[in-house]
Structure formats: structure tokens, C-alpha cells
Design an enzyme around this catalytic site. Structure first.
Site, PDB file in Angstrom:
ATOM      1  CE1 TYR A 100       1.863   4.489  -3.353  1.00 52.29           C
ATOM      2  CE2 TYR A 100       3.145   6.110  -4.555  1.00 52.29           C
ATOM      3  CZ  TYR A 100       1.980   5.415  -4.379  1.00 52.29           C
ATOM      4  OH  TYR A 100       0.925   5.635  -5.225  1.00 52.29           O
ATOM      5  CE  LYS A 136       0.989   8.793  -3.176  1.00 56.65           C
ATOM      6  NZ  LYS A 136      -0.129   8.831  -4.150  1.00 56.65           N
ATOM      7  CD  GLU A 158      -8.312   8.229  -5.488  1.00 56.18           C
ATOM      8  OE1 GLU A 158      -7.559   9.208  -5.374  1.00 56.18           O
ATOM      9  OE2 GLU A 158      -8.237   7.228  -4.742  1.00 56.18           O
ATOM     10  CG  LEU A 187      -3.817   8.779  -1.786  1.00 57.78           C
ATOM     11  CD1 LEU A 187      -3.226  10.167  -1.886  1.00 57.78           C
ATOM     12  CD2 LEU A 187      -3.695   8.260  -0.355  1.00 57.78           C
TER      13      LEU A 187
HETATM   14  C1  LIG Z   1      -0.826   9.780  -4.923  1.00 59.11           C
HETATM   15  C2  LIG Z   1      -2.237   9.646  -5.382  1.00 59.11           C
HETATM   16  C3  LIG Z   1      -3.047  10.743  -5.703  1.00 59.11           C
HETATM   17  C4  LIG Z   1      -2.517  12.158  -5.815  1.00 59.11           C
HETATM   18  O1  LIG Z   1      -1.922  12.637  -4.675  1.00 59.11           O
HETATM   19  P1  LIG Z   1      -0.862  13.813  -4.736  1.00 59.11           P
HETATM   20  O2  LIG Z   1      -0.412  13.945  -3.330  1.00 59.11           O
HETATM   21  O3  LIG Z   1      -1.553  15.013  -5.234  1.00 59.11           O
HETATM   22  O4  LIG Z   1       0.234  13.355  -5.672  1.00 59.11           O
HETATM   23  C5  LIG Z   1      -4.397  10.537  -5.967  1.00 59.11           C
HETATM   24  N1  LIG Z   1      -4.908   9.307  -5.979  1.00 59.11           N
HETATM   25  C6  LIG Z   1      -4.163   8.220  -5.726  1.00 59.11           C
HETATM   26  C7  LIG Z   1      -4.816   6.874  -5.761  1.00 59.11           C
HETATM   27  C8  LIG Z   1      -2.809   8.348  -5.428  1.00 59.11           C
HETATM   28  O5  LIG Z   1      -2.075   7.255  -5.189  1.00 59.11           O
END
Ligand SMILES: *Cc1c(COP(=O)(O)O)cnc(C)c1O
Length: 298
Positions: free
Chosen positions: A32, A146, A178, A202
Site C-alpha cells: 500500500y 510497505k 523507527e 521503511l
Molecule cells: C509509511 C511508513 C513510514 C513513513 O513513510 P512516509 O512515506 O513518510 O509516509 C514510516 N514507517 C513505516 C513503518 C511506515 O509504514
């Protein structure tokens, strides 16, 4: 009525059926993206689409559209729903097939849905900062994808919610990775530190915009793993994501469920720090540049 996209068609939300044997439904077998919309325009559109195709490739899933067609569909959706400030959520599952773990045959095509939602910018939280909580990172080892499989992330976020916190900051054997749906940064002596873009995080698009801004501005960035002690010793902490942009963490809550137990701790003077605020301003300029000023090209 708001429209959604279902397999390439703009339709009413109530007009679709998701099959009980959709592999997204049964296995979380899919990927996604969440894309920000400001002023009716998709922010960092190309980067999100590119990451989507990369995620698909990493799970050996072939998407049924090319990038241009997908972009066009998403832009049509935003226009149709007259969305000004919000998000697009989109996902592809590996399709519908009789339940079996292994991939289905080549005749099975991915199922695509996308919808929009109005989401304001979280202005007061960005201004005042929010609370975070340290939790163990229990996720699998391909956090760079993702994926729709978000159980580890969900449990982390719920732990944060249970403690009245905005986000969980995860660590894997003492290394801060993170947030549950965001990237984590610390500032120490004017330097910005964040976990390198490996399989353990990610690589957020917001993260990348921030790193680009720092490069332009001559702010020193160190992409290196840092420890929980270094997190606690930071001058400033913030997290970043598409919906939360640059969100200062001004306090860490006492946690109860981690290998590393902490007492409540205020970061800096309990208010968003100077460099975090500067980055927020520069990030806003980037939004203005991409979504508000007339663009000469494209
Ligand atoms: C989507 C997501 C992010 C942030 O990514 P962006 O592209 O900046 O929205 C960070 N960590 C995880 C685990 C995510 O799923």
C-alpha cells in the site's frame, strides 16, 4: 457521493464486493501507499508511485498498470472527490484465489482499491509536540516493504495509545529503528541522526524530503544506527510521516512492556526544539513549492 477506485474503475464505495478469498483479506498479501494531498495536488507523487512499484517487485507481484496510468487514476479520483487537504490510500493485493500459502497462478490478477479522505494538517500537535513511548520492535526483517501485514506496527501503536502517546518508538536490541508508522530522528549538537535505509526500516518519503532539505541547507545528517541511550540523551526528537509531517516528540512516557524499561522523560525543555522548528518551516516551503505555486513543467 465520494467515489473510490476499484480495479481501475471509479465507483461508489457501496458498489463493490471484496471476495472472502482475496489474499489481502486472508494473508495480508499485498502492499500500500498513503499520499498527501495539499491544495488538491499530490505531494511527492512520483516518489510514492516509485516506492509502490518497488514494494511490488520485492514481493514478486506484478502491478496491472503502468505508472502513468496509475498516476492518472489517482489524480482523477482526487478531482472527482474535490479533495483539497487530505490523503489518498491505495493498495494492491495479490488477488483472489483458493486459499493456499504459495502464489496463485499467473491468471490471478492483483486487486486494486484507492480512496480519499479529508485529513487536516496536525497543526497544533506539530506546534506543541507530542508524547512517544519506547517499545520493542517485534516486526519481521523486511520492514523496507510497505506491506499490508501490519500486526507488529498495530501492536506498537496500541501500546502507545494505551499510554496516551501519539507514537511508539521501536528499538531492536537497543538500536532505535523507527516509529510504528513513521521514521524517527534525533538531534544532538546540531546534527541530525536517523537509522539508515536498510531492511529494518521503511524508507519514508517524508524522511527523504527532510534529508534533501538538510543537504541543501548544510545541516549535518548522519544516517547511522543509534542506541536507546542516545535517544534519551538527544537535544531534540521528532518523527516523520506523510500524514504527521515533522512531529516533535517532547516527552517519552514510562513504558511497561519493553526489554528496556524507562521512566518518564522530558526531551529538551519539553517544547519543540529549534532545529525541529526550522525543519518544519522548510518542509512547509516544500509543500508550497510543489502544491501551491504554478509549476512551469508538468
Ligand atoms: C509509511 C511508513 C513510514 C513513513 O513513510 P512516509 O512515506 O513518510 O509516509 C514510516 N514507517 C513505516 C513503518 C511506515 O509504514
Amino acid at each position: 457521493m465520494e467515489k473510490i477506485i476499484f480495479n481501475g474503475e471509479l465507483v461508489e464505495r457501496t458498489g463493490i464486493n471484496i471476495d472472502i478469498e482475496d489474499r489481502g483479506y486472508q494473508f495480508g498479501d499485498g502492499i500500500y501507499e498513503v499520499i498527501r494531498v495539499y491544495n488538491g495536488k499530490l505531494f511527492t507523487k512520483e516518489e510514492h508511485i516509485k516506492r509502490l512499484y518497488e514494494s511490488a517487485e520485492k514481493i514478486s507481484m506484478e502491478l496491472p498498470y503502468d505508472r502513468n496510468s496509475l498516476e492518472e487514476q489517482l489524480e482523477n479520483l482526487v478531482k472527482e472527490n474535490q479533495l483539497k487537504t487530505g490523503i489518498i490510500y491505495l493498495q494492491f493485493t495479490r488477488g483472489v484465489a483458493m486459499r493456499a500459502h504459495g502464489f496463485p497462478g499467473d491468471d490471478v490478477v492483483p486487486v486494486f482499491i484507492a480512496y480519499t479522505r479529508e485529513v487536516e494538517r496536525p497543526e497544533s500537535s506539530m506546534k506543541n509536540g507530542v508524547k512517544g513511548i519506547l517499545v520493542d520492535d517485534i516486526r519481521w526483517l523486511r520492514c523496507d516493504i510497505k506491506s499490508l501485514n501490519l500486526l507488529g506496527n498495530i501492536l506498537a501503536k496500541q501500546e502507545a495509545a494505551n499510554h496516551g502517546c501519539f507514537e511508539a518508538i521501536q528499538h531492536r536490541s537497543n538500536i532505535v529503528t523507527e516509529g510504528s508508522s513513521s521514521n524517527a530522528f534525533v538531534i544532538k549538537n546540531g546534527e541530525l541522526w536517523t537509522h539508515p535505509a536498510t531492511n529494518l526500516i521503511l524508507n519514508g518519503i517524508t524522511r527523504r524530503v527532510i534529508l534533501d532539505i538538510c543537504k541543501e541547507q548544510g545541516i549535518q545528517v548522519i544516517e547511522k544506527p543509534f542506541t536507546v541511550d542516545e535517544l534519551l540523551d538527544a537535544d531534540e526528537i521528532f518523527i516523520s510521516s506523510t500524514t504527521s509531517e515533522i512531529m516533535p516528540i517532547v516527552q517519552l512516557a514510562k513504558n511497561t512492556k519493553s526489554d528496556i524499561l524507562l521512566n518518564e522523560k522530558t526531551i529538551g525543555d519539553g517544547k519543540p526544539g529549534q532545529l525541529t522548528r526550522k525543519l518544519q518551516e522548510l518542509f512547509e516551503k516544500e509543500i508550497e513549492k510543489q502544491c501551491y505555486s504554478a509549476r512551469l513543467f508538468s
